[in-house]
Write an enzyme that holds these catalytic residues in place. Structure first.
Site, PDB file in Angstrom:
ATOM      1  N   GLY A 187      10.288   9.713 -15.267  1.00 31.02           N
ATOM      2  CA  GLY A 187      10.959   9.071 -14.128  1.00 31.02           C
ATOM      3  C   GLY A 187      10.126   8.082 -13.353  1.00 31.02           C
ATOM      4  CG  HIS A 225       1.052   6.526  -5.383  1.00 29.82           C
ATOM      5  ND1 HIS A 225       2.123   5.984  -6.044  1.00 29.82           N
ATOM      6  CD2 HIS A 225      -0.046   5.983  -5.956  1.00 29.82           C
ATOM      7  CE1 HIS A 225       1.691   5.154  -6.985  1.00 29.82           C
ATOM      8  NE2 HIS A 225       0.371   5.142  -6.957  1.00 29.82           N
TER       9      HIS A 225
HETATM   10  C1  BJW Z   1      15.173   8.671 -13.712  1.00 25.08           C
HETATM   11  C2  BJW Z   1      16.183   9.284 -13.043  1.00 25.08           C
HETATM   12  C3  BJW Z   1      16.445  10.580 -13.550  1.00 25.08           C
HETATM   13  C4  BJW Z   1      16.022   7.392 -12.074  1.00 25.08           C
HETATM   14  N1  BJW Z   1      15.719  11.037 -14.590  1.00 25.08           N
HETATM   15  N2  BJW Z   1      14.449   9.030 -14.721  1.00 25.08           N
HETATM   16  C5  BJW Z   1      -2.991  -4.454 -11.853  1.00 25.08           C
HETATM   17  C6  BJW Z   1      -2.044  -5.371 -12.221  1.00 25.08           C
HETATM   18  C7  BJW Z   1      -1.115  -5.849 -11.297  1.00 25.08           C
HETATM   19  C8  BJW Z   1      -1.153  -5.427  -9.970  1.00 25.08           C
HETATM   20  C9  BJW Z   1      -2.107  -4.522  -9.597  1.00 25.08           C
HETATM   21  C10 BJW Z   1      -2.998  -4.037 -10.525  1.00 25.08           C
HETATM   22  N3  BJW Z   1      -3.811  -3.143  -9.877  1.00 25.08           N
HETATM   23  C11 BJW Z   1      -3.433  -3.053  -8.602  1.00 25.08           C
HETATM   24  C12 BJW Z   1      -2.409  -3.896  -8.408  1.00 25.08           C
HETATM   25  C13 BJW Z   1      -1.724  -4.071  -7.095  1.00 25.08           C
HETATM   26  C14 BJW Z   1      -0.695  -3.017  -6.783  1.00 25.08           C
HETATM   27  C15 BJW Z   1       0.422  -3.103  -7.826  1.00 25.08           C
HETATM   28  O1  BJW Z   1       0.537  -2.320  -8.737  1.00 25.08           O
HETATM   29  N4  BJW Z   1       1.326  -4.037  -7.669  1.00 25.08           N
HETATM   30  C16 BJW Z   1       2.451  -4.171  -8.605  1.00 25.08           C
HETATM   31  C17 BJW Z   1       3.761  -3.869  -7.885  1.00 25.08           C
HETATM   32  C18 BJW Z   1       2.398  -5.523  -9.218  1.00 25.08           C
HETATM   33  N5  BJW Z   1      -1.271  -1.690  -6.738  1.00 25.08           N
HETATM   34  C19 BJW Z   1      -1.891  -1.234  -5.674  1.00 25.08           C
HETATM   35  O2  BJW Z   1      -2.042  -1.901  -4.660  1.00 25.08           O
HETATM   36  C20 BJW Z   1      -2.442   0.184  -5.737  1.00 25.08           C
HETATM   37  N6  BJW Z   1      -3.802   0.219  -5.320  1.00 25.08           N
HETATM   38  C21 BJW Z   1      -4.792  -0.208  -6.080  1.00 25.08           C
HETATM   39  O3  BJW Z   1      -4.621  -0.597  -7.212  1.00 25.08           O
HETATM   40  O4  BJW Z   1      -6.035  -0.126  -5.476  1.00 25.08           O
HETATM   41  C22 BJW Z   1      -7.106  -0.871  -6.039  1.00 25.08           C
HETATM   42  C23 BJW Z   1      -6.955  -2.293  -5.512  1.00 25.08           C
HETATM   43  C24 BJW Z   1      -6.979  -2.493  -4.164  1.00 25.08           C
HETATM   44  C25 BJW Z   1      -6.868  -3.778  -3.673  1.00 25.08           C
HETATM   45  C26 BJW Z   1      -6.699  -4.845  -4.542  1.00 25.08           C
HETATM   46  C27 BJW Z   1      -6.639  -4.615  -5.918  1.00 25.08           C
HETATM   47  C28 BJW Z   1      -6.783  -3.307  -6.407  1.00 25.08           C
HETATM   48  C29 BJW Z   1      -1.699   1.080  -4.749  1.00 25.08           C
HETATM   49  C30 BJW Z   1      -0.304   1.360  -5.140  1.00 25.08           C
HETATM   50  C31 BJW Z   1       0.370   2.238  -4.075  1.00 25.08           C
HETATM   51  C32 BJW Z   1       1.821   2.478  -4.371  1.00 25.08           C
HETATM   52  N7  BJW Z   1       2.426   3.131  -3.257  1.00 25.08           N
HETATM   53  C33 BJW Z   1       3.858   3.412  -3.297  1.00 25.08           C
HETATM   54  C34 BJW Z   1       4.349   3.977  -1.963  1.00 25.08           C
HETATM   55  C35 BJW Z   1       4.454   3.163  -0.802  1.00 25.08           C
HETATM   56  C36 BJW Z   1       4.882   3.937   0.404  1.00 25.08           C
HETATM   57  C37 BJW Z   1       6.285   4.505   0.392  1.00 25.08           C
HETATM   58  O5  BJW Z   1       7.199   3.824   0.849  1.00 25.08           O
HETATM   59  O6  BJW Z   1       6.442   5.688   0.038  1.00 25.08           O
HETATM   60  O7  BJW Z   1       4.141   4.428  -4.228  1.00 25.08           O
HETATM   61  S1  BJW Z   1       4.792   2.035  -3.894  1.00 25.08           S
HETATM   62  C38 BJW Z   1       6.018   2.999  -4.708  1.00 25.08           C
HETATM   63  O8  BJW Z   1       6.052   2.718  -6.131  1.00 25.08           O
HETATM   64  C39 BJW Z   1       5.550   4.450  -4.555  1.00 25.08           C
HETATM   65  C40 BJW Z   1       5.756   4.991  -5.935  1.00 25.08           C
HETATM   66  O9  BJW Z   1       4.934   6.114  -6.138  1.00 25.08           O
HETATM   67  C41 BJW Z   1       5.440   3.822  -6.814  1.00 25.08           C
HETATM   68  C42 BJW Z   1       5.993   3.935  -8.216  1.00 25.08           C
HETATM   69  O10 BJW Z   1       7.394   3.962  -8.203  1.00 25.08           O
HETATM   70  P1  BJW Z   1       8.178   4.885  -9.229  1.00 25.08           P
HETATM   71  O11 BJW Z   1       7.895   6.294  -8.939  1.00 25.08           O
HETATM   72  O12 BJW Z   1       7.939   4.415 -10.602  1.00 25.08           O
HETATM   73  O13 BJW Z   1       9.706   4.631  -8.777  1.00 25.08           O
HETATM   74  P2  BJW Z   1      10.714   3.490  -9.263  1.00 25.08           P
HETATM   75  O14 BJW Z   1      11.848   3.484  -8.302  1.00 25.08           O
HETATM   76  O15 BJW Z   1      10.038   2.211  -9.497  1.00 25.08           O
HETATM   77  O16 BJW Z   1      11.217   4.007 -10.680  1.00 25.08           O
HETATM   78  C43 BJW Z   1      12.008   5.170 -10.821  1.00 25.08           C
HETATM   79  C44 BJW Z   1      12.313   5.353 -12.289  1.00 25.08           C
HETATM   80  O17 BJW Z   1      13.011   6.572 -12.440  1.00 25.08           O
HETATM   81  C45 BJW Z   1      13.201   4.244 -12.888  1.00 25.08           C
HETATM   82  O18 BJW Z   1      12.590   3.780 -14.088  1.00 25.08           O
HETATM   83  C46 BJW Z   1      14.521   4.944 -13.191  1.00 25.08           C
HETATM   84  O19 BJW Z   1      15.150   4.468 -14.387  1.00 25.08           O
HETATM   85  C47 BJW Z   1      14.068   6.368 -13.371  1.00 25.08           C
HETATM   86  N8  BJW Z   1      15.075   7.384 -13.038  1.00 25.08           N
HETATM   87  N9  BJW Z   1      16.694   8.537 -12.062  1.00 25.08           N
HETATM   88  C48 BJW Z   1      14.757  10.264 -15.151  1.00 25.08           C
HETATM   89  N10 BJW Z   1      17.406  11.367 -13.032  1.00 25.08           N
END
Ligand code: BJW
Length: 240
Positions: free
Chosen positions: A177, A110
């Site tokens: 995480g 990312h």
């Molecule tokens: C602990 C803890 C501790 C807390 N110990 N644990 C298929 C199906 C459905 C949708 C899509 C699909 N394919 C693509 C999509 C669309 C979209 C998508 O996924 N949407 C969904 C939300 C529905 N995806 C995309 O657009 C991606 N691109 C793509 O697929 O390209 C091809 C394409 C293009 C065009 C059309 C179609 C396809 C790109 C995704 C980019 C994500 N970018 C971000 C950053 C944005 C900028 C920023 O502000 O920084 O990346 S979004 C954000 O979420 C960031 C993260 O990396 C990402 C994941 O989040 P993460 O790391 O999981 O954090 P949290 O907060 O959600 O979870 C934290 C966890 O930690 C929790 O579970 C806690 O319990 C736990 N935790 N403390 C252990 N101490």
């Protein structure tokens, strides 16, 4: 855990950095607090109002620059140094805590907060300073085409060819995480599972795609990941 693995993949999300003081995305006081995700984390938002998006990431950069790795990041270095396997880290995080902990083979799918990409020539360069929409690309000298090298919703992920290879050959997949709601990263466990890997999830709580994990370890990653890595290291010593 008696098996000796040869190819380990660790997928990390914001939760691994929580104990370093960084907010996760989807917690109550999450990173997008006070901002709509549509305004700061989509390619459409960037095209509509680049300076608003630049400001958001400019404000984030100093905090991520100052952050220090925690016990979970450091344990990965120990695994890489002492365990007889290739260990790759696929991280969704834009912070650089894996690198600060000395982790090797880190794939920032990312992007990274300290990198800027020129949408005109593709040049990627590093900075911890501020960027604005008028800035010039140091390579092609065109103004107005710089974007944080962070993958927004609607953009393709980085290093996916490498990731495909890693998932197909891994025999142990560890997720740490991540909420497992953002694709395609949320689907990596399924690919690894179908390729024959053992799969382990470390999180504070149940996640949405936990169906594909063989084992769940609940608790803070700074405690649970060092424990799991100790288990792996102990098993490898006992086999020698
Ligand atoms: C602990 C803890 C501790 C807390 N110990 N644990 C298929 C199906 C459905 C949708 C899509 C699909 N394919 C693509 C999509 C669309 C979209 C998508 O996924 N949407 C969904 C939300 C529905 N995806 C995309 O657009 C991606 N691109 C793509 O697929 O390209 C091809 C394409 C293009 C065009 C059309 C179609 C396809 C790109 C995704 C980019 C994500 N970018 C971000 C950053 C944005 C900028 C920023 O502000 O920084 O990346 S979004 C954000 O979420 C960031 C993260 O990396 C990402 C994941 O989040 P993460 O790391 O999981 O954090 P949290 O907060 O959600 O979870 C934290 C966890 O930690 C929790 O579970 C806690 O319990 C736990 N935790 N403390 C252990 N101490």
């Amino acid at each position: 855990m008696d098996k000796i693995y040869k190819n380990i993949v660790i997928l990390t999300g914001a939760g691994i950095s929580a104990e370093s003081g960084l907010s996760t995305f989807r917690s109550a006081d999450g990173l997008w607090n006070n901002h709509r995700v549509e305004d700061v984390a989509t390619i459409e938002a960037f095209e509509r109002n680049p300076d608003y998006v630049h400001d958001f990431y400019n404000q984030m950069r100093p905090e991520l620059f100052a952050a220090k790795p925690n016990a979970a990041h450091l344990a990965i270095s120990e695994l890489q140094q002492k365990y007889p396997a290739e260990v790759n880290i696929i991280t969704q995080n834009v912070d650089t805590l894996h690198e600060k902990a000395g982790n090797k083979n880190v794939w920032h799918i990312h992007g990274q907060i300290n990198q800027i990409v020129c949408l005109n020539c593709g040049n990627v360069f590093e900075t911890w300073g501020d960027i604005c929409s008028e800035d010039e690309c140091p390579q092609c000298k065109i103004r107005g085409m710089l974007k944080p090298n962070i993958v927004f919703f609607g953009e393709n992920l980085l290093y996916m060819n490498k990731v495909d290879v890693l998932l197909e050959k891994c025999d142990l997949f560890i997720s740490v995480g991540t909420s497992g709601v953002v694709y395609p990263a949320a689907g990596f466990v399924q690919i690894a599972k179908y390729a024959g890997a053992d799969t382990i999830e470390l999180n504070m709580e149940e996640t949405s795609n936990n169906y594909f994990f063989d084992r769940h370890i609940f608790g803070p990653a700074g405690t649970t990941l060092p424990q799991l890595i100790n288990e792996l290291l102990l098993a490898s010593k006992n086999k020698v």
